[in-house]
Design a protein around this motif. Structure first.
Motif, PDB file in Angstrom:
ATOM      1  N   ALA A   1      -1.499  -1.890 -15.441  1.00  0.00           N
ATOM      2  CA  ALA A   1      -3.105  -2.188 -14.821  1.00  0.00           C
ATOM      3  C   ALA A   1      -3.774  -3.351 -16.119  1.00  0.00           C
ATOM      4  O   ALA A   1      -4.150  -3.850 -16.302  1.00  0.00           O
ATOM      5  CB  ALA A   1      -4.096  -1.922 -15.310  1.00  0.00           C
ATOM      6  N   GLY A   2      -3.162  -3.562 -17.826  1.00  0.00           N
ATOM      7  CA  GLY A   2      -3.587  -4.422 -18.129  1.00  0.00           C
ATOM      8  C   GLY A   2      -4.273  -3.928 -19.353  1.00  0.00           C
ATOM      9  O   GLY A   2      -5.154  -4.556 -20.405  1.00  0.00           O
ATOM     10  N   THR A   3      -4.825  -2.769 -19.181  1.00  0.00           N
ATOM     11  CA  THR A   3      -5.704  -2.070 -20.831  1.00  0.00           C
ATOM     12  C   THR A   3      -4.904  -0.639 -20.920  1.00  0.00           C
ATOM     13  O   THR A   3      -4.058  -0.479 -20.999  1.00  0.00           O
ATOM     14  CB  THR A   3      -7.860  -1.671 -19.720  1.00  0.00           C
ATOM     15  OG1 THR A   3      -8.003  -1.797 -20.501  1.00  0.00           O
ATOM     16  CG2 THR A   3      -6.175  -0.923 -18.684  1.00  0.00           C
TER      17      THR A   3
ATOM     18  N   PHE B   1      -1.733 -12.417  -7.170  1.00  0.00           N
ATOM     19  CA  PHE B   1      -1.035 -11.342  -6.288  1.00  0.00           C
ATOM     20  C   PHE B   1      -2.099 -10.637  -6.147  1.00  0.00           C
ATOM     21  O   PHE B   1      -2.221  -9.602  -4.673  1.00  0.00           O
ATOM     22  CB  PHE B   1      -0.024 -10.519  -6.935  1.00  0.00           C
ATOM     23  CG  PHE B   1       0.764  -9.992  -5.380  1.00  0.00           C
ATOM     24  CD1 PHE B   1       0.918 -10.400  -4.464  1.00  0.00           C
ATOM     25  CD2 PHE B   1       0.818  -8.320  -5.340  1.00  0.00           C
ATOM     26  CE1 PHE B   1       1.885  -9.982  -3.354  1.00  0.00           C
ATOM     27  CE2 PHE B   1       1.399  -7.798  -4.092  1.00  0.00           C
ATOM     28  CZ  PHE B   1       1.765  -9.031  -2.689  1.00  0.00           C
ATOM     29  N   ASP B   2      -3.184  -9.613  -6.876  1.00  0.00           N
ATOM     30  CA  ASP B   2      -4.339  -8.941  -6.793  1.00  0.00           C
ATOM     31  C   ASP B   2      -5.433  -9.804  -5.903  1.00  0.00           C
ATOM     32  O   ASP B   2      -6.413  -8.749  -5.496  1.00  0.00           O
ATOM     33  CB  ASP B   2      -4.556  -7.863  -8.214  1.00  0.00           C
ATOM     34  CG  ASP B   2      -5.154  -8.641  -9.564  1.00  0.00           C
ATOM     35  OD1 ASP B   2      -3.991 -10.109  -9.098  1.00  0.00           O
ATOM     36  OD2 ASP B   2      -4.797  -8.287 -10.119  1.00  0.00           O
ATOM     37  N   LEU B   3      -4.624 -10.090  -5.045  1.00  0.00           N
ATOM     38  CA  LEU B   3      -6.348 -11.066  -4.295  1.00  0.00           C
ATOM     39  C   LEU B   3      -5.747 -10.947  -3.513  1.00  0.00           C
ATOM     40  O   LEU B   3      -6.291 -11.173  -2.399  1.00  0.00           O
ATOM     41  CB  LEU B   3      -7.000 -12.611  -4.939  1.00  0.00           C
ATOM     42  CG  LEU B   3      -7.157 -12.986  -5.801  1.00  0.00           C
ATOM     43  CD1 LEU B   3      -7.416 -14.232  -6.372  1.00  0.00           C
ATOM     44  CD2 LEU B   3      -8.683 -11.943  -6.347  1.00  0.00           C
TER      45      LEU B   3
ATOM     46  N   THR C   1     -10.626 -12.245 -13.039  1.00  0.00           N
ATOM     47  CA  THR C   1     -10.891 -11.798 -14.069  1.00  0.00           C
ATOM     48  C   THR C   1     -12.440 -10.917 -13.787  1.00  0.00           C
ATOM     49  O   THR C   1     -11.853  -9.401 -14.116  1.00  0.00           O
ATOM     50  CB  THR C   1     -11.700 -12.721 -15.007  1.00  0.00           C
ATOM     51  OG1 THR C   1     -10.240 -13.461 -15.000  1.00  0.00           O
ATOM     52  CG2 THR C   1     -11.939 -12.046 -15.840  1.00  0.00           C
ATOM     53  N   ARG C   2     -13.133 -10.734 -12.363  1.00  0.00           N
ATOM     54  CA  ARG C   2     -14.286  -9.980 -12.283  1.00  0.00           C
ATOM     55  C   ARG C   2     -13.124  -8.596 -11.593  1.00  0.00           C
ATOM     56  O   ARG C   2     -13.815  -7.357 -12.130  1.00  0.00           O
ATOM     57  CB  ARG C   2     -15.133 -10.696 -11.835  1.00  0.00           C
ATOM     58  CG  ARG C   2     -16.040 -11.684 -11.909  1.00  0.00           C
ATOM     59  CD  ARG C   2     -16.948 -11.674 -11.235  1.00  0.00           C
ATOM     60  NE  ARG C   2     -16.294 -12.261 -10.018  1.00  0.00           N
ATOM     61  CZ  ARG C   2     -16.413 -14.042  -9.303  1.00  0.00           C
ATOM     62  NH1 ARG C   2     -16.398 -14.240 -10.909  1.00  0.00           N
ATOM     63  NH2 ARG C   2     -16.182 -13.436  -8.584  1.00  0.00           N
ATOM     64  N   ARG C   3     -12.638  -8.718 -11.100  1.00  0.00           N
ATOM     65  CA  ARG C   3     -12.051  -7.409 -10.410  1.00  0.00           C
ATOM     66  C   ARG C   3     -11.137  -7.140 -10.912  1.00  0.00           C
ATOM     67  O   ARG C   3     -10.842  -5.301 -11.098  1.00  0.00           O
ATOM     68  CB  ARG C   3     -10.801  -8.378  -9.234  1.00  0.00           C
ATOM     69  CG  ARG C   3     -11.988  -8.673  -8.030  1.00  0.00           C
ATOM     70  CD  ARG C   3     -11.095  -8.915  -6.705  1.00  0.00           C
ATOM     71  NE  ARG C   3     -11.164  -9.308  -5.733  1.00  0.00           N
ATOM     72  CZ  ARG C   3     -10.897  -9.666  -4.432  1.00  0.00           C
ATOM     73  NH1 ARG C   3      -9.700  -9.493  -4.130  1.00  0.00           N
ATOM     74  NH2 ARG C   3     -11.777 -10.327  -3.411  1.00  0.00           N
ATOM     75  N   ARG C   4     -10.062  -7.205 -11.906  1.00  0.00           N
ATOM     76  CA  ARG C   4      -9.838  -6.423 -13.067  1.00  0.00           C
ATOM     77  C   ARG C   4     -10.099  -5.795 -13.987  1.00  0.00           C
ATOM     78  O   ARG C   4      -9.958  -4.620 -14.748  1.00  0.00           O
ATOM     79  CB  ARG C   4      -8.467  -7.275 -13.753  1.00  0.00           C
ATOM     80  CG  ARG C   4      -7.646  -8.018 -12.957  1.00  0.00           C
ATOM     81  CD  ARG C   4      -6.708  -9.285 -13.424  1.00  0.00           C
ATOM     82  NE  ARG C   4      -5.525  -9.708 -12.261  1.00  0.00           N
ATOM     83  CZ  ARG C   4      -4.647 -10.694 -12.771  1.00  0.00           C
ATOM     84  NH1 ARG C   4      -4.922 -11.406 -14.569  1.00  0.00           N
ATOM     85  NH2 ARG C   4      -4.150 -11.630 -11.754  1.00  0.00           N
ATOM     86  N   GLN C   5     -11.190  -6.173 -14.240  1.00  0.00           N
ATOM     87  CA  GLN C   5     -12.842  -5.518 -15.071  1.00  0.00           C
ATOM     88  C   GLN C   5     -13.339  -3.915 -14.266  1.00  0.00           C
ATOM     89  O   GLN C   5     -13.329  -3.131 -15.114  1.00  0.00           O
ATOM     90  CB  GLN C   5     -13.490  -6.374 -15.383  1.00  0.00           C
ATOM     91  CG  GLN C   5     -13.294  -7.482 -16.856  1.00  0.00           C
ATOM     92  CD  GLN C   5     -14.356  -7.769 -17.016  1.00  0.00           C
ATOM     93  OE1 GLN C   5     -15.291  -8.194 -16.030  1.00  0.00           O
ATOM     94  NE2 GLN C   5     -14.024  -9.110 -17.390  1.00  0.00           N
TER      95      GLN C   5
ATOM     96  N   SER D   1      -8.279   2.294 -13.880  1.00  0.00           N
ATOM     97  CA  SER D   1      -8.764   2.079 -15.184  1.00  0.00           C
ATOM     98  C   SER D   1     -10.599   2.097 -14.759  1.00  0.00           C
ATOM     99  O   SER D   1     -11.103   2.984 -15.394  1.00  0.00           O
ATOM    100  CB  SER D   1      -9.167   0.276 -15.175  1.00  0.00           C
ATOM    101  OG  SER D   1      -8.048  -0.321 -15.737  1.00  0.00           O
ATOM    102  N   GLN D   2     -11.124   1.962 -13.578  1.00  0.00           N
ATOM    103  CA  GLN D   2     -12.071   2.031 -13.042  1.00  0.00           C
ATOM    104  C   GLN D   2     -12.279   4.175 -12.948  1.00  0.00           C
ATOM    105  O   GLN D   2     -13.397   4.567 -12.986  1.00  0.00           O
ATOM    106  CB  GLN D   2     -12.276   1.737 -11.575  1.00  0.00           C
ATOM    107  CG  GLN D   2     -13.864   2.164 -10.616  1.00  0.00           C
ATOM    108  CD  GLN D   2     -15.104   1.883 -11.337  1.00  0.00           C
ATOM    109  OE1 GLN D   2     -14.633   1.360 -12.797  1.00  0.00           O
ATOM    110  NE2 GLN D   2     -16.424   2.166 -11.745  1.00  0.00           N
ATOM    111  N   GLN D   3     -10.814   5.021 -12.771  1.00  0.00           N
ATOM    112  CA  GLN D   3     -11.084   5.885 -12.579  1.00  0.00           C
ATOM    113  C   GLN D   3     -11.782   7.102 -13.589  1.00  0.00           C
ATOM    114  O   GLN D   3     -12.034   7.291 -13.688  1.00  0.00           O
ATOM    115  CB  GLN D   3      -9.730   7.180 -12.110  1.00  0.00           C
ATOM    116  CG  GLN D   3      -9.568   6.505 -10.321  1.00  0.00           C
ATOM    117  CD  GLN D   3      -8.528   7.363 -10.084  1.00  0.00           C
ATOM    118  OE1 GLN D   3      -7.894   7.708 -10.083  1.00  0.00           O
ATOM    119  NE2 GLN D   3      -7.524   6.095  -9.274  1.00  0.00           N
ATOM    120  N   VAL D   4     -10.736   6.067 -14.788  1.00  0.00           N
ATOM    121  CA  VAL D   4     -11.114   6.615 -16.243  1.00  0.00           C
ATOM    122  C   VAL D   4     -11.936   6.493 -16.342  1.00  0.00           C
ATOM    123  O   VAL D   4     -13.221   7.101 -17.026  1.00  0.00           O
ATOM    124  CB  VAL D   4     -10.014   6.372 -16.968  1.00  0.00           C
ATOM    125  CG1 VAL D   4     -10.287   6.313 -18.606  1.00  0.00           C
ATOM    126  CG2 VAL D   4      -8.421   6.189 -16.388  1.00  0.00           C
TER     127      VAL D   4
END
Length: 351
Positions: free
Chosen positions: A280-282, A114-116, A233-237, A242-245
């Motif tokens: 977010a899976g992390t 869904f995040d696509l 997979t690339r996007r979720r990384q 997650s990116q803000q942290v």
């Protein structure tokens, strides 16, 4: 009653392509509104929107939605905009859905990746013996554009469902809000909704799940699925919270300031930050390790700093702790890593 499948994400804060923003600028242009008005609050340009490889933060799309809603935030505009989203708008993700064997397979695929999509409201699909219900959750969407996005997203979902299975029809539709223009809804969904309900829900006949899709192709869907998996997979990384942290940890040079401090910088409670990272899976610890590994590799690659110096700069009290962590990350010691990269830079003998 059971959920058909849990959506891959539970928040709208995931990176996306530019197709949705480009569609909105065309929609606005058709109403005499220049693209520059919609893009004014972003770092985007029409040239960037034309590049299918560009990836944007969800907040960039949100800024465009907000600008559009400020120019015309009516229900009619939101519903008409949603109907412009077709299965082809979603690229390889949409192609995978339309190539799926049945409607059930397409729905399961859409929820898994869904995040696509370009949605801001999160769907929950519930199946009972006599009803298939799609409920949209807009609880985390900013209040000033929540209604606009709810209508856009649901109209877009229904338009895509009709692309997948042209004979599909809703049995019932409800909204929490009241409205004075029900005919706009009939045009978008094929029936008059019930307003003032407890949730936004669309009900369908569960027998539709087993219907074969007209453009089903096993080989095509397998190829598309592999590409979607690599893309997501690339996007979720690099997504959302997650990116803000990550960004704040990089500013600190990989030094672990503690989850409480990072939460404070993000104006969140520690509990909320932990929950959002889980969704977010992390986790905070995983992100600290990820940033430290990336910085460690950069510092070691320079060949200037010793292992002890790198450990100190990353906030380790002892070099032995850093060495142990680095071996866990890469399978080799920092010294072995540095030697390998120095050798690679020198090139093969005789050159």
């Amino acid at each position: 009653m059971a959920e058909l499948a849990a959506p891959a994400v539970r928040d709208w804060d995931f990176p996306r392509g530019t197709a949705s923003i480009e569609l909105m600028t065309r929609f606005a242009a058709g109403r005499g509104l220049p693209a520059s008005r919609l893009l004014a609050g972003t770092t985007l340009t029409p040239e960037l929107l034309a590049d299918p490889a560009v990836q944007v933060d969800a907040r960039q799309e949100l800024a465009v939605v907000r600008a559009l809603a400020q120019l015309d935030g009516s229900d009619a505009a939101a519903l008409e905009l949603g109907r412009r989203y077709r299965v082809t708008t979603f690229g390889i993700f949409g192609f995978a859905c339309i190539s799926s064997p049945t409607l059930r397979d397409a729905m399961l695929f859409a929820l898994r990746y869904f995040d696509l999509s370009f949605a801001f409201c999160i769907p929950h699909v519930v199946l009972t013996a006599d009803r298939l219900t799609l409920e949209l959750d807009d609880s985390r969407v900013p209040a000033d554009v929540a209604r606009f996005l709810l209508l856009r997203d649901l109209a877009a979902i229904f338009a895509v469902l009709r692309d997948l299975l042209p004979e599909i029809a809703l049995d019932e539709l409800t909204f929490r809000h009241e409205t004075a223009t029900p005919e706009d809804y009939r045009a978008a969904f094929g029936l008059l909704p019930r307003f003032g309900a407890d949730a936004c829900r669309a009900a369908l006949d569960p027998a539709l799940l087993g219907r074969p899709l007209p453009q089903a192709n096993d080989q095509t869907v397998a190829l598309c699925a592999a590409q979607c998996e690599a893309l997501v997979t690339r996007r979720r990384q690099r997504s959302g919270i997650s990116q803000q942290v990550r960004e704040r940890l990089v500013r600190l040079g990989g030094v672990d300031a503690g989850m409480d401090e990072i939460a404070r910088q993000l104006t969140l409670s520690t509990r909320t930050l932990r929950r959002r990272l889980t969704e977010a899976g992390t986790s905070y610890r995983a992100l600290v390790d990820e940033v430290r590994q990336a910085l460690a590799e950069e510092l070691l690659d320079t060949g200037v700093l010793s292992v002890e110096d790198v450990a100190y700069r990353l906030g380790y009290a002892e070099a032995s702790s850093f060495i142990h962590a680095f071996k866990r990350w890469t399978g080799m010691t920092p010294a072995a890593f540095a030697r390998r990269f120095r050798s690679a830079r020198r090139g093969p003998p005789g050159r």
